[in-house]
Design a protein around this motif. Sequence first.
Motif, PDB file in Angstrom:
ATOM      1  N   ASP A  52       5.479  11.860   7.952  1.00 41.51           N
ATOM      2  CA  ASP A  52       6.054  12.894   7.093  1.00 41.51           C
ATOM      3  C   ASP A  52       7.386  13.391   7.645  1.00 41.51           C
ATOM      4  O   ASP A  52       8.355  13.593   6.897  1.00 41.51           O
ATOM      5  CB  ASP A  52       5.084  14.078   6.968  1.00 41.51           C
ATOM      6  CG  ASP A  52       3.922  13.768   6.046  1.00 41.51           C
ATOM      7  OD1 ASP A  52       4.099  12.950   5.127  1.00 41.51           O
ATOM      8  OD2 ASP A  52       2.843  14.331   6.265  1.00 41.51           O
ATOM      9  N   ASP A  62      -0.877  13.702  -4.309  1.00 43.88           N
ATOM     10  CA  ASP A  62      -0.650  12.943  -3.085  1.00 43.88           C
ATOM     11  C   ASP A  62      -1.989  12.487  -2.515  1.00 43.88           C
ATOM     12  O   ASP A  62      -2.989  13.213  -2.584  1.00 43.88           O
ATOM     13  CB  ASP A  62       0.080  13.798  -2.043  1.00 43.88           C
ATOM     14  CG  ASP A  62       1.483  14.183  -2.485  1.00 43.88           C
ATOM     15  OD1 ASP A  62       2.106  13.390  -3.211  1.00 43.88           O
ATOM     16  OD2 ASP A  62       1.938  15.281  -2.113  1.00 43.88           O
ATOM     17  N   ARG A  77      -3.881  10.162   0.880  1.00 44.52           N
ATOM     18  CA  ARG A  77      -3.699   9.595   2.216  1.00 44.52           C
ATOM     19  C   ARG A  77      -5.009   9.035   2.743  1.00 44.52           C
ATOM     20  O   ARG A  77      -6.069   9.656   2.593  1.00 44.52           O
ATOM     21  CB  ARG A  77      -3.179  10.652   3.196  1.00 44.52           C
ATOM     22  CG  ARG A  77      -2.969  10.118   4.613  1.00 44.52           C
ATOM     23  CD  ARG A  77      -2.347  11.165   5.527  1.00 44.52           C
ATOM     24  NE  ARG A  77      -2.168  10.628   6.872  1.00 44.52           N
ATOM     25  CZ  ARG A  77      -2.986  10.865   7.899  1.00 44.52           C
ATOM     26  NH1 ARG A  77      -4.044  11.638   7.708  1.00 44.52           N
ATOM     27  NH2 ARG A  77      -2.764  10.344   9.085  1.00 44.52           N
ATOM     28  N   ASP A  91      -0.202   4.216   8.586  1.00 43.59           N
ATOM     29  CA  ASP A  91      -0.225   5.538   7.961  1.00 43.59           C
ATOM     30  C   ASP A  91       0.681   5.478   6.737  1.00 43.59           C
ATOM     31  O   ASP A  91       1.895   5.290   6.856  1.00 43.59           O
ATOM     32  CB  ASP A  91       0.273   6.577   8.957  1.00 43.59           C
ATOM     33  CG  ASP A  91      -0.005   8.002   8.500  1.00 43.59           C
ATOM     34  OD1 ASP A  91      -0.544   8.184   7.390  1.00 43.59           O
ATOM     35  OD2 ASP A  91       0.319   8.933   9.265  1.00 43.59           O
ATOM     36  N   ARG A 139       1.773   7.371   3.094  1.00 48.37           N
ATOM     37  CA  ARG A 139       1.739   8.554   2.230  1.00 48.37           C
ATOM     38  C   ARG A 139       2.028   8.106   0.802  1.00 48.37           C
ATOM     39  O   ARG A 139       3.016   7.410   0.553  1.00 48.37           O
ATOM     40  CB  ARG A 139       2.767   9.583   2.697  1.00 48.37           C
ATOM     41  CG  ARG A 139       2.626   9.934   4.184  1.00 48.37           C
ATOM     42  CD  ARG A 139       1.187  10.343   4.536  1.00 48.37           C
ATOM     43  NE  ARG A 139       0.940  10.408   5.966  1.00 48.37           N
ATOM     44  CZ  ARG A 139       0.969  11.521   6.665  1.00 48.37           C
ATOM     45  NH1 ARG A 139       1.289  12.666   6.075  1.00 48.37           N
ATOM     46  NH2 ARG A 139       0.688  11.500   7.948  1.00 48.37           N
ATOM     47  N   GLN A 140       1.160   8.507  -0.144  1.00 45.57           N
ATOM     48  CA  GLN A 140       1.272   8.018  -1.518  1.00 45.57           C
ATOM     49  C   GLN A 140       1.268   9.170  -2.519  1.00 45.57           C
ATOM     50  O   GLN A 140       0.616  10.189  -2.301  1.00 45.57           O
ATOM     51  CB  GLN A 140       0.089   7.103  -1.855  1.00 45.57           C
ATOM     52  CG  GLN A 140      -0.052   5.892  -0.950  1.00 45.57           C
ATOM     53  CD  GLN A 140      -1.256   5.064  -1.336  1.00 45.57           C
ATOM     54  OE1 GLN A 140      -1.219   4.291  -2.293  1.00 45.57           O
ATOM     55  NE2 GLN A 140      -2.343   5.223  -0.589  1.00 45.57           N
ATOM     56  N   ARG A 141       1.982   8.932  -3.588  1.00 43.95           N
ATOM     57  CA  ARG A 141       1.896   9.823  -4.744  1.00 43.95           C
ATOM     58  C   ARG A 141       1.663   8.961  -5.978  1.00 43.95           C
ATOM     59  O   ARG A 141       2.394   7.989  -6.216  1.00 43.95           O
ATOM     60  CB  ARG A 141       3.166  10.655  -4.914  1.00 43.95           C
ATOM     61  CG  ARG A 141       3.177  11.491  -6.223  1.00 43.95           C
ATOM     62  CD  ARG A 141       4.274  12.525  -6.221  1.00 43.95           C
ATOM     63  NE  ARG A 141       3.906  13.662  -5.369  1.00 43.95           N
ATOM     64  CZ  ARG A 141       3.371  14.793  -5.836  1.00 43.95           C
ATOM     65  NH1 ARG A 141       3.157  14.959  -7.121  1.00 43.95           N
ATOM     66  NH2 ARG A 141       3.079  15.776  -5.014  1.00 43.95           N
ATOM     67  N   ASP A 173      -7.484  13.284   0.899  1.00 40.73           N
ATOM     68  CA  ASP A 173      -7.070  12.941   2.263  1.00 40.73           C
ATOM     69  C   ASP A 173      -8.304  12.442   2.999  1.00 40.73           C
ATOM     70  O   ASP A 173      -9.137  13.229   3.448  1.00 40.73           O
ATOM     71  CB  ASP A 173      -6.471  14.177   2.943  1.00 40.73           C
ATOM     72  CG  ASP A 173      -5.942  13.879   4.337  1.00 40.73           C
ATOM     73  OD1 ASP A 173      -6.042  12.725   4.784  1.00 40.73           O
ATOM     74  OD2 ASP A 173      -5.436  14.811   4.983  1.00 40.73           O
TER      75      ASP A 173
END
Length: 750
Positions: free
Chosen positions: A148, A188, A190, A293, A295-297, A740
């Motif tokens: 992030d 979002d 994860r 790792d 991160r998705q939207r 998450d």
Amino acid sequence: MVTTISSTGTDRYVGTAHSRVDGPAKVTGLAKYAGEFAAPDLAHGYVVSGGIAKGRITAIETAEAEAVPGVIKVFTHENRPRTAWLDYNYRDAVAPPGSPFRALYDDVIHYSGQPVALVVAEDFETARHAASLVKVAYAAEVPATDVDAQAEFAYDPPKKRAGIKPPPQPWGDATAAYEAAPVKLSNDYRLAVEHHNPMEPHASTVVWDGNGRITVYDKIQGVSNSQGYIAAVFGMKKDEVRVLNPYLGGGFGIGLRPQYQLFLAVMAARDLERSVRVTLTRDQMFTFGYRPDVRQRVSLGADATGNLQSLRHDALSGTSRFEDYQEVVVNWSAILYDCDNVALSYKLAQIDTYTPADMRAPGAVTGVLALEIAMDELAYATGQDPVALRLANYSERDRTEGKPFGSKALRACYAQGAERFGWERRNPEPRSMTEGRELVGWGMATGVWEALMQQSSAQATLTSDGKLVVGNSTGDIGTGTYTILTQIAAEVLGLPMEDVTTKLGDTDLAEAPVAGGSWTAASSGTAVMKACRKIAADVFAMARAMDDSPLANVDFDRVVFEGGRIAVAGDPSRSVSLVDAMTAGAVDKVEATESAGPDSGHAKEFAAYTHSAIFVEVKVDEDLGQVRVTRVVSAIAAGKIINPKTARSQILGGVVMGIGSALEEESMLDHTIGRFMNHNLGEYHVPVNADIQNLDVIFVEEEDKANPMGVKGLGEIGIVGTAAAIANAVFHATGKRIRDLPITVDKLIG
């Protein structure tokens, strides 16, 4: 001649359940692994792991370690032998673009746990003790390990990784369609970093023969990769390096690339001119690749009934400073569902860790998780049944490639899985189903994975006693490859399976790709089938040429091979044994080496994927936040199933790993020091027997011509979508949407 794997002969091996031919060796301990092979004058190496995540080594003191009786040498960046380096000579088959990590290369520390020294001693215990006496001083820098925090530096990788499809160009107008959609969802998601943790740790045993040639037993999923690596790094000829890995105690992708213990073992053996073994500890298994790792939207726009009008899937993935690791994360969204307005993006952010690694169904586990939770959210937002919503948005074409599917029995997966599970009894209201003090949740998701085939060779030898040996250099990573190749060979030549021996994991055998990607059955299986067919044709010619042959004037396509004989189809009285034919031909063996690859017109014209529908029941103790997965039904469409018994085991293993992803597995990075803190099996949790209850597997009938075998592979599809189905079931049980993962107690009751 009927010699295809759908033979009409009485010896039906392909398509029927058989126990593993390598099972007895494994359960009795006769199977040897990379760190178990004996060698004369064998020395043992122990790796000293670095103590910081970023910076430089300012001093390294080895005198105390070298003074320990039995210590032979301590290698560091200051005294290691000079070698060629693979950047300039070699690119292994699965490496991402960049500069591969080079152990003991210089004083720079790239990541926490990096090897900084190798202690070699007469025995392992002495090497381990001496390693504790090596003192290293550092000039530490502040590591950056938070994806992030690095998002502002995200970039589109300039060089694409071979075999990894970048996101397609957008079509329609996803932004405008989203704004106009009556129903909008944008969230979002994860999935935590995961480490592979196979039972067998990474190890390399290098046997020195005194003549410049070495034999290496390596923990690897493809011995050709290790052979090419050694030859390039050490400036050796390939015929000076033989690599073997007859058995693998689990790979899951971490064995696709050579790891640093191989370099260290070969380096020490060549320098000391004696055999050396280096085995990594469980702690050190956390010092290289991991599921990245990401991160998705996911943003979905739909009409009031759930028909997709806009689909956007964006992903940001961490990678190392020295390689651009890439996998297919977002493309699955446009493959699984039909939408006229789609935009997908995939970017990287560099962090101070080792390069991530392929881990069972790389990219799909991560991307499909986000998509399938989002689709469940859309089902609730529009009041639709989750299965009905997916059927309403069912895709008949792979729009990312512009191709129709060669086969797609996903509708049947939904129907058969739902029926077996009892989905029609589901009350859709969250928190509506209970059992005693537990909340009961039912959830489902879809799975998808590529049906791949790689170029592969295989060899076969039939001897005059009627025994057959087949094989190539690919590995059996626990999937049952020894068994299915034995079945294929026995089927083609009509021999009992006990008369067929399969050899794998040896660079002296015909070259084959690494065992991964769910392509081994299609690739090596087809090559073995072709090699055996060539032998069948040669022996048939001998049989036909015999004096007064009952096969005289019979065409090749009119005979069957069964019971060790060649017979006229429909008239078993007219037959010749394979042994008699070879005797008449005055040969003691018949050999063939054949190759197979993805060169059929079908493969070029059609998209090939495996599909699944996963239905899950969970029970949640509301007071304690404990989640139990009590039932799973996984319905799989994967073309022809060669061995239902080993195939079922593959799906069960994938489902268990999916349960781990959903509820337990999490590699925890302390961003202050840049180190994974739970680097052991006491604190890195994986599913155990008590976590696994009723798992049910359905193989849906499906025919495909993506390859001559009609198989699609099963190693990956069992895990894809499983974690999403569990997350969706947890929401149904509790009314709490967890995006998450893993879903731990604190997220449910916090």
